[in-house]
Each structure stands twice: as structure tokens, then as C-alpha cells.
Motif scaffolding. Structure first.
Motif, PDB file in Angstrom:
ATOM      1  N   GLU A 138       0.819  -1.202   0.000  1.00  0.00           N
ATOM      2  CA  GLU A 138       0.000   0.000   0.000  1.00  0.00           C
ATOM      3  C   GLU A 138       0.860   1.261   0.000  1.00  0.00           C
ATOM      4  OE1 GLU A 138      -2.565  -0.385   3.371  1.00  0.00           O
ATOM      5  OE2 GLU A 138      -3.310  -2.331   2.684  1.00  0.00           O
ATOM      6  N   ARG A 139       2.016   1.197   0.664  1.00  0.00           N
ATOM      7  CA  ARG A 139       2.921   2.347   0.717  1.00  0.00           C
ATOM      8  C   ARG A 139       3.729   2.471  -0.564  1.00  0.00           C
ATOM      9  NH1 ARG A 139       5.866   1.201   6.230  1.00  0.00           N
ATOM     10  NH2 ARG A 139       7.535   2.248   5.126  1.00  0.00           N
ATOM     11  N   ALA A 140       3.810   1.379  -1.325  1.00  0.00           N
ATOM     12  CA  ALA A 140       4.514   1.325  -2.615  1.00  0.00           C
ATOM     13  C   ALA A 140       5.931   1.886  -2.550  1.00  0.00           C
ATOM     14  CB  ALA A 140       3.694   2.019  -3.692  1.00  0.00           C
ATOM     15  N   PRO A 141       6.760   1.368  -1.629  1.00  0.00           N
ATOM     16  CA  PRO A 141       8.159   1.802  -1.644  1.00  0.00           C
ATOM     17  C   PRO A 141       8.849   1.247  -2.882  1.00  0.00           C
ATOM     18  CG  PRO A 141       7.865  -0.027  -0.140  1.00  0.00           C
ATOM     19  CD  PRO A 141       6.494   0.350  -0.638  1.00  0.00           C
ATOM     20  N   ALA A 142       9.888   1.918  -3.324  1.00  0.00           N
ATOM     21  CA  ALA A 142      10.612   1.450  -4.507  1.00  0.00           C
ATOM     22  C   ALA A 142      11.257   0.095  -4.251  1.00  0.00           C
ATOM     23  CB  ALA A 142      11.671   2.470  -4.902  1.00  0.00           C
ATOM     24  N   THR A 143      11.855  -0.075  -3.076  1.00  0.00           N
ATOM     25  CA  THR A 143      12.533  -1.324  -2.758  1.00  0.00           C
ATOM     26  C   THR A 143      12.222  -1.757  -1.340  1.00  0.00           C
ATOM     27  OG1 THR A 143      14.362  -0.735  -4.228  1.00  0.00           O
ATOM     28  CG2 THR A 143      14.776  -2.489  -2.652  1.00  0.00           C
ATOM     29  N   VAL A 144      11.906  -3.034  -1.199  1.00  0.00           N
ATOM     30  CA  VAL A 144      11.732  -3.663   0.110  1.00  0.00           C
ATOM     31  C   VAL A 144      12.812  -4.735   0.217  1.00  0.00           C
ATOM     32  CG1 VAL A 144      10.239  -5.059   1.586  1.00  0.00           C
ATOM     33  CG2 VAL A 144       9.245  -3.256   0.145  1.00  0.00           C
ATOM     34  N   VAL A 145      13.615  -4.653   1.271  1.00  0.00           N
ATOM     35  CA  VAL A 145      14.658  -5.635   1.522  1.00  0.00           C
ATOM     36  C   VAL A 145      14.226  -6.440   2.739  1.00  0.00           C
ATOM     37  CG1 VAL A 145      17.073  -5.998   2.135  1.00  0.00           C
ATOM     38  CG2 VAL A 145      16.443  -4.143   0.575  1.00  0.00           C
ATOM     39  N   VAL A 146      14.074  -7.740   2.554  1.00  0.00           N
ATOM     40  CA  VAL A 146      13.728  -8.627   3.659  1.00  0.00           C
ATOM     41  C   VAL A 146      15.015  -9.321   4.095  1.00  0.00           C
ATOM     42  CG1 VAL A 146      12.314 -10.556   4.434  1.00  0.00           C
ATOM     43  CG2 VAL A 146      11.398  -8.942   2.744  1.00  0.00           C
ATOM     44  N   ASP A 147      15.442  -9.000   5.309  1.00  0.00           N
ATOM     45  CA  ASP A 147      16.698  -9.513   5.847  1.00  0.00           C
ATOM     46  C   ASP A 147      16.413 -10.759   6.682  1.00  0.00           C
ATOM     47  OD1 ASP A 147      19.097 -10.025   7.101  1.00  0.00           O
ATOM     48  OD2 ASP A 147      19.439  -7.939   7.696  1.00  0.00           O
ATOM     49  N   LEU A 148      16.896 -11.897   6.201  1.00  0.00           N
ATOM     50  CA  LEU A 148      16.670 -13.181   6.866  1.00  0.00           C
ATOM     51  C   LEU A 148      17.903 -13.661   7.644  1.00  0.00           C
ATOM     52  CD1 LEU A 148      14.747 -15.107   4.053  1.00  0.00           C
ATOM     53  CD2 LEU A 148      13.807 -13.726   5.919  1.00  0.00           C
ATOM     54  N   THR A 149      18.833 -12.773   7.905  1.00  0.00           N
ATOM     55  CA  THR A 149      20.075 -13.146   8.578  1.00  0.00           C
ATOM     56  C   THR A 149      19.823 -13.884   9.884  1.00  0.00           C
ATOM     57  OG1 THR A 149      21.198 -11.243   7.603  1.00  0.00           O
ATOM     58  CG2 THR A 149      22.247 -12.250   9.528  1.00  0.00           C
ATOM     59  N   GLU A 150      18.825 -13.467  10.636  1.00  0.00           N
ATOM     60  CA  GLU A 150      18.566 -14.050  11.951  1.00  0.00           C
ATOM     61  C   GLU A 150      17.472 -15.122  11.925  1.00  0.00           C
ATOM     62  OE1 GLU A 150      20.444 -13.452  14.613  1.00  0.00           O
ATOM     63  OE2 GLU A 150      21.665 -12.178  13.313  1.00  0.00           O
ATOM     64  N   VAL A 151      17.089 -15.572  10.735  1.00  0.00           N
ATOM     65  CA  VAL A 151      16.086 -16.641  10.628  1.00  0.00           C
ATOM     66  C   VAL A 151      16.796 -17.983  10.726  1.00  0.00           C
ATOM     67  CG1 VAL A 151      14.419 -17.763   9.093  1.00  0.00           C
ATOM     68  CG2 VAL A 151      14.432 -15.274   9.334  1.00  0.00           C
ATOM     69  N   SER A 152      16.403 -18.771  11.713  1.00  0.00           N
ATOM     70  CA  SER A 152      17.046 -20.057  11.940  1.00  0.00           C
ATOM     71  C   SER A 152      16.376 -21.192  11.170  1.00  0.00           C
ATOM     72  CB  SER A 152      17.064 -20.377  13.436  1.00  0.00           C
ATOM     73  OG  SER A 152      15.794 -20.174  14.000  1.00  0.00           O
ATOM     74  N   PHE A 153      15.107 -21.019  10.798  1.00  0.00           N
ATOM     75  CA  PHE A 153      14.360 -22.058  10.076  1.00  0.00           C
ATOM     76  C   PHE A 153      13.217 -21.407   9.323  1.00  0.00           C
ATOM     77  CE2 PHE A 153      10.627 -24.839   9.870  1.00  0.00           C
ATOM     78  CZ  PHE A 153      11.147 -25.915   9.174  1.00  0.00           C
ATOM     79  N   MET A 154      12.945 -21.902   8.123  1.00  0.00           N
ATOM     80  CA  MET A 154      11.786 -21.444   7.360  1.00  0.00           C
ATOM     81  C   MET A 154      11.171 -22.637   6.650  1.00  0.00           C
ATOM     82  SD  MET A 154      11.415 -18.630   4.310  1.00  0.00           S
ATOM     83  CE  MET A 154      11.710 -17.267   5.420  1.00  0.00           C
ATOM     84  N   ASP A 155       9.834 -22.746   6.728  1.00  0.00           N
ATOM     85  CA  ASP A 155       9.151 -23.813   5.999  1.00  0.00           C
ATOM     86  C   ASP A 155       8.362 -23.205   4.840  1.00  0.00           C
ATOM     87  OD1 ASP A 155       6.756 -22.809   7.048  1.00  0.00           O
ATOM     88  OD2 ASP A 155       6.359 -24.553   8.309  1.00  0.00           O
ATOM     89  N   SER A 156       7.575 -24.025   4.180  1.00  0.00           N
ATOM     90  CA  SER A 156       6.832 -23.561   3.006  1.00  0.00           C
ATOM     91  C   SER A 156       5.804 -22.487   3.346  1.00  0.00           C
ATOM     92  CB  SER A 156       6.157 -24.744   2.309  1.00  0.00           C
ATOM     93  OG  SER A 156       5.228 -25.363   3.173  1.00  0.00           O
ATOM     94  N   SER A 157       5.345 -22.425   4.577  1.00  0.00           N
ATOM     95  CA  SER A 157       4.411 -21.360   4.979  1.00  0.00           C
ATOM     96  C   SER A 157       5.098 -20.005   4.889  1.00  0.00           C
ATOM     97  CB  SER A 157       3.916 -21.582   6.412  1.00  0.00           C
ATOM     98  OG  SER A 157       3.293 -22.817   6.545  1.00  0.00           O
TER      99      SER A 157
END
Length: 101
Positions: A38-57
Motif C-alpha cells: 500500500e505504501r509502494a516503496p521502490a525497494t523492500v529488503v527482507v533480511d533473513l540473517t537471523e532466521v534459523s528455520f523457514m518452511d513452506s508457509s
């Protein structure tokens, strides 16, 4: 799981994610990413450095956010993904879509 959003001087939005991103916690990430289209920023950076686990969800949440942000004219990149998340992206065939490295 925690997610926090910051905006730098150039207008780039950075979403830092920490902990496990799975079926139980992905609504937190979805809630953090949802308003960005909704804010329509030019770039969104998702930093996963501290993510220890991710599943398909978690992957589903990222892909849905990427779709909404792209439709609004923005771009979403993934940074700091660990080996397990990168393997998930690769197996799903979405590494290029998520601009993940």
C-alpha cells in the motif's frame, strides 16, 4: 519469530526477521509485510540473517508479499538467507523470483 521494519534515508524499506518462520509464526511476518504494498516503496529488503528455520508457509508469505509489492510498482529482495532457506527457495524454483542470494 520477530519482524521489524525500518526505512532508510533513500526510502528503502528493510524488514529484519528473526527466529523460526513456520506455520505458527508466519502470520506475524505476513502482518509486517502486508502494508508495504500500500505504501509502494521502490525497494523492500527482507533480511533473513537471523532466521534459523523457514518452511513452506514462510515461503508462501514471501511470495505473496513479492507479488503485491511488484503489482504496486516496487521491488522486493531477500538478503542474508541461510543455507536452509536458500535450499527451500531452490527446491521450490523461486530463487530468481525472490531475488535471493
Amino acid at each position: 519469530m520477530e519482524a521489524r521494519t525500518e526505512v532508510d534515508a533513500t526510502g528503502t524499506v528493510r524488514v529484519a526477521v528473526a527466529g523460526d518462520v513456520d506455520f505458527d509464526t508466519c502470520p506475524v511476518l505476513a502482518a509486517e509485510l502486508a502494508p508495504l504494498a500500500e505504501r509502494a516503496p521502490a525497494t523492500v529488503v527482507v533480511d533473513l540473517t537471523e532466521v534459523s528455520f523457514m518452511d513452506s508457509s514462510g515461503l508462501h508469505v514471501l511470495l505473496a508479499a513479492r507479488h503485491r509489492i511488484s503489482a504496486a510498482g516496487g521491488r522486493m529482495r531477500i538478503v542474508g538467507a541461510r543455507e536452509q532457506a536458500l535450499f527451500l527457495f531452490e527446491v521450490a524454483g523461486v530463487t530468481g523470483l525472490l531475488d535471493a542470494a
